[in-house]
Design an enzyme around this catalytic site. Structure first.
Site, PDB file in Angstrom:
ATOM      1  N   GLY A  75     -17.149 -80.586  33.330  1.00  0.00           N
ATOM      2  CA  GLY A  75     -17.350 -81.950  33.732  1.00  0.00           C
ATOM      3  C   GLY A  75     -17.737 -82.052  35.276  1.00  0.00           C
ATOM      4  CE  LYS A 117     -17.929 -71.225  31.636  1.00  0.00           C
ATOM      5  NZ  LYS A 117     -17.462 -72.245  30.886  1.00  0.00           N
TER       6      LYS A 117
HETATM    7  P1  NAP Z   1     -27.800 -81.027  33.186  1.00  0.00           P
HETATM    8  O1  NAP Z   1     -27.240 -82.139  33.134  1.00  0.00           O
HETATM    9  O2  NAP Z   1     -28.559 -80.611  31.983  1.00  0.00           O
HETATM   10  O3  NAP Z   1     -28.844 -80.954  34.245  1.00  0.00           O
HETATM   11  C1  NAP Z   1     -29.949 -79.851  34.614  1.00  0.00           C
HETATM   12  C2  NAP Z   1     -30.816 -80.605  35.962  1.00  0.00           C
HETATM   13  O4  NAP Z   1     -31.872 -79.667  36.049  1.00  0.00           O
HETATM   14  C3  NAP Z   1     -31.548 -81.824  35.401  1.00  0.00           C
HETATM   15  O5  NAP Z   1     -31.498 -82.597  36.700  1.00  0.00           O
HETATM   16  C4  NAP Z   1     -32.921 -81.375  35.094  1.00  0.00           C
HETATM   17  O6  NAP Z   1     -33.659 -82.342  35.400  1.00  0.00           O
HETATM   18  C5  NAP Z   1     -32.865 -80.439  35.872  1.00  0.00           C
HETATM   19  N1  NAP Z   1     -33.887 -79.526  35.621  1.00  0.00           N
HETATM   20  C6  NAP Z   1     -34.116 -78.615  34.308  1.00  0.00           C
HETATM   21  N2  NAP Z   1     -35.358 -78.213  34.157  1.00  0.00           N
HETATM   22  C7  NAP Z   1     -35.920 -78.183  35.490  1.00  0.00           C
HETATM   23  C8  NAP Z   1     -37.068 -77.924  35.694  1.00  0.00           C
HETATM   24  N3  NAP Z   1     -38.021 -77.118  34.841  1.00  0.00           N
HETATM   25  N4  NAP Z   1     -37.561 -78.217  37.043  1.00  0.00           N
HETATM   26  C9  NAP Z   1     -36.870 -79.043  37.860  1.00  0.00           C
HETATM   27  N5  NAP Z   1     -35.501 -79.305  37.302  1.00  0.00           N
HETATM   28  C10 NAP Z   1     -35.033 -78.996  36.122  1.00  0.00           C
HETATM   29  O7  NAP Z   1     -26.858 -79.651  33.294  1.00  0.00           O
HETATM   30  P2  NAP Z   1     -25.452 -79.562  34.172  1.00  0.00           P
HETATM   31  O8  NAP Z   1     -24.614 -80.097  33.272  1.00  0.00           O
HETATM   32  O9  NAP Z   1     -25.403 -80.277  35.269  1.00  0.00           O
HETATM   33  O10 NAP Z   1     -25.577 -77.944  34.406  1.00  0.00           O
HETATM   34  C11 NAP Z   1     -26.239 -77.438  35.347  1.00  0.00           C
HETATM   35  C12 NAP Z   1     -25.739 -76.058  35.444  1.00  0.00           C
HETATM   36  O11 NAP Z   1     -24.408 -75.874  35.812  1.00  0.00           O
HETATM   37  C13 NAP Z   1     -25.894 -75.265  34.158  1.00  0.00           C
HETATM   38  O12 NAP Z   1     -26.254 -73.769  34.719  1.00  0.00           O
HETATM   39  C14 NAP Z   1     -24.543 -75.088  33.716  1.00  0.00           C
HETATM   40  O13 NAP Z   1     -24.323 -74.036  32.850  1.00  0.00           O
HETATM   41  C15 NAP Z   1     -23.531 -75.115  34.687  1.00  0.00           C
HETATM   42  N6  NAP Z   1     -22.261 -75.807  34.491  1.00  0.00           N
HETATM   43  C16 NAP Z   1     -22.150 -76.874  33.984  1.00  0.00           C
HETATM   44  C17 NAP Z   1     -20.996 -77.576  33.892  1.00  0.00           C
HETATM   45  C18 NAP Z   1     -20.490 -78.953  33.197  1.00  0.00           C
HETATM   46  O14 NAP Z   1     -19.649 -79.274  33.176  1.00  0.00           O
HETATM   47  N7  NAP Z   1     -21.732 -79.621  33.063  1.00  0.00           N
HETATM   48  C19 NAP Z   1     -19.808 -76.943  34.267  1.00  0.00           C
HETATM   49  C20 NAP Z   1     -19.887 -75.748  35.166  1.00  0.00           C
HETATM   50  C21 NAP Z   1     -21.234 -75.001  34.996  1.00  0.00           C
HETATM   51  P3  NAP Z   1     -33.902 -83.905  34.571  1.00  0.00           P
HETATM   52  O15 NAP Z   1     -32.757 -84.513  35.291  1.00  0.00           O
HETATM   53  O16 NAP Z   1     -34.993 -84.417  35.472  1.00  0.00           O
HETATM   54  O17 NAP Z   1     -33.868 -83.616  33.330  1.00  0.00           O
HETATM   55  N1  HSE Z   2     -19.932 -75.924  28.756  1.00  0.00           N
HETATM   56  C1  HSE Z   2     -19.260 -75.595  29.565  1.00  0.00           C
HETATM   57  C2  HSE Z   2     -17.704 -75.640  29.114  1.00  0.00           C
HETATM   58  C3  HSE Z   2     -19.214 -76.116  31.093  1.00  0.00           C
HETATM   59  O1  HSE Z   2     -17.618 -76.520  28.291  1.00  0.00           O
HETATM   60  O2  HSE Z   2     -16.626 -74.857  29.685  1.00  0.00           O
HETATM   61  C4  HSE Z   2     -18.449 -75.385  32.258  1.00  0.00           C
HETATM   62  O3  HSE Z   2     -18.724 -74.264  32.508  1.00  0.00           O
END
Ligand code: NAP
Ligand code: HSE
Length: 440
Positions: free
Chosen positions: A307, A208
């Protein structure tokens, strides 16, 4: 485009963030559509496991296991890459951009690794890339930097950029909980990355910081070229020591540019922050960023940094910008694909020019002469001791020695640590934390 137009959104990824986007688009659809003047529909969704049970139920016909099909589908106007990772996510992002689409991304790891390639591809093929959700979750820091603060140059940007680490540090301090059990909670709450070592090792904050440094200074700084230290070795005792000294402990990203020398330093490390600094009291999953501009002075941004809901808010704001772009044919973003020219000759600050005060915790044998040997190593590197707290162990013949230093530079501290580690009277790897006297 008329008011009857429906914009089709393709989601690649339907985990924490993807399901949040679905939920909140559904919840506020009428208001959003009225503001944007178009209909919004989630047209298709790519997931890895089609059989997985999900909180949000969607019609099976919308689901596919092929993200490339979503990215290149001529019916999809906006592709949201919400899978994470840097391999498939890169292919999907580039394919969508090559098809001239607008990509919305929350993927800071990908942007930090491949930002130059992504923006070049967008420029070449007439695609666009929006990434508000990639930094600080729901806090609109990308918009603030490139739009609200466009009049400024930025000598200093610092703050909390990882919600997982801030949640862990807060719980450790408030509940005296050990690190491992609080990390498990942060994962269950959907804050952590799929590979949580990215969070606790400081790498997610570094990704970031790279994005913010690029926005502010026009250069990509690879995390391997930054000082990046995580929170894994911080113990409840460090919070007590810090409190005794009048500080809290936060994992901070610090981006500093000296405009007289044009030196830029980007680093991430746990930091002792004065208790009366506003950011020291930003707790839990919240992020906080202090941005100092040469025109505006210092501004502060605080909000949930991770989140489902906070991140969905940022993704939907990018979808709204994408719709405005599709409707009006021009971006509301001032510099989405056009950074300031080639970084204006910025160069990395050498370690001798990165300086400050330090907190050093050593576990040493509780024997005569040990403190003198430690002090002698520090003196050899011109590191001047400011204070000492010694606490003998109740169970072993060791003592915890906490030293703070006067102003020293990174090179001297790194040499000091190396030599201290070699002393036979130092029984564990030293812990080095930075002390920052930021006051806003
Ligand atoms: P997550 O809960 O692990 O979800 C990932 C999704 O991608 C799942 O639906 C997964 O499918 C799908 N996926 C992974 N590999 C795949 C493939 N080969 N083909 C098709 N689909 C695939 O992750 P997340 O927390 O939502 O995060 C997603 C992105 O947002 C990441 O880049 C993360 O760094 C970013 N982010 C997350 C947050 C946070 O608070 N969580 C905040 C800001 C940014 P399945 O469901 O079938 O496994
Ligand atoms: N894993 C990251 C965090 C998600 O905890 O800040 C948001 O980018």
């Amino acid at each position: 485009m008329s008011n009857d137009t429906v914009i089709n959104i393709g989601l690649c990824g339907f985990g924490t963030v993807g399901q949040g986007v679905w939920k909140h688009l559904a919840q506020n659809r009428a208001d959003l559509e009225s503001r944007l003047g178009v209909g919004l529909q989630i047209y298709s969704i790519a997931v890895r496991d089609l059989k997985r049970k999900r909180t949000i139920k969607v019609p099976a016909k919308k689901l596919t296991a092929d993200p490339m099909a979503v990215a290149t589908d001529p019916n999809v106007h906006i592709v949201c890459e919400l899978m994470g990772g840097t391999t498939l996510a890169r292919r999907v992002t580039l394919a969508a951009l090559k098809a001239g689409k607008i990509v919305v991304s929350a993927n800071k790891a990908l942007i930090s690794a491949c930002g130059a390639e992504i923006f070049a591809t967008a420029r070449k093929h007439g695609g666009h890339f929006f990434f508000e959700a990639s930094v600080a979750g729901g806090v609109p820091i990308i918009k603030a930097l490139r739009e609200g603060l466009v009049a400024n140059r930025f000598p200093q940007i610092y703050g909390i950029l990882n919600g997982t680490c801030n949640y862990i540090l807060t719980q450790m301090e408030e509940r005296d909980e050990p690190y491992a059990s609080v990390l498990a909670e942060a994962k269950a709450l959907g804050y952590a990355e799929a590979d949580e070592s990215l969070d606790v090792g400081g790498w997610d904050a570094a990704h970031k910081a790279a994005v913010l440094a690029w926005l502010a200074h026009g250069v990509w700084v690879h995390p391997d070229k930054m000082i990046v230290e995580g929170i894994e070795r911080i113990t409840p005792a460090d919070f007590k020591n810090a409190a005794t000294l009048g500080y809290g402990i936060k994992l901070l990203a610090v981006i500093t540019r000296d405009f007289s020398t044009n030196e830029l330093s980007v680093k991430v490390h746990p930091t002792l922050l004065p208790e009366d600094n506003v950011i020291a009291s930003v707790n839990g999953v919240f992020n906080a960023i202090s941005v100092t501009g040469d025109v505006v002075g210092t501004t502060l941004y605080i909000g949930k940094g991770a989140g489902q809901d906070a991140t969905a808010s940022a993704v939907i704001s990018d979808i709204a910008d994408a719709v405005a772009l599709l409707r009006n044919g021009k971006g509301v973003h001032l510099t989405s694909e056009v950074p300031i020219p080639a970084g204006g000759g910025v160069k990395p600050a050498p370690l001798e020019h990165i300086h400050g005060r330090y907190y050093l915790r050593l576990t040493v044998r509780d024997q005569p002469g040990v403190l003198a040997r430690v002090a002698s190593v520090m003196a050899r590197h011109h590191v001047s001791i400011a204070s000492v707290i010694q606490s003998p162990s109740e169970t072993t013949d060791t003592a915890s020695l906490v030293l703070t230093t006067h102003d020293s530079h990174e090179r001297a501290m790194q040499k000091t640590i190396k030599q201290l580690t070699r002393l036979s009277s130092v029984v564990d790897k030293p812990l080095l934390l930075r002390i920052s006297d930021f006051n806003a």
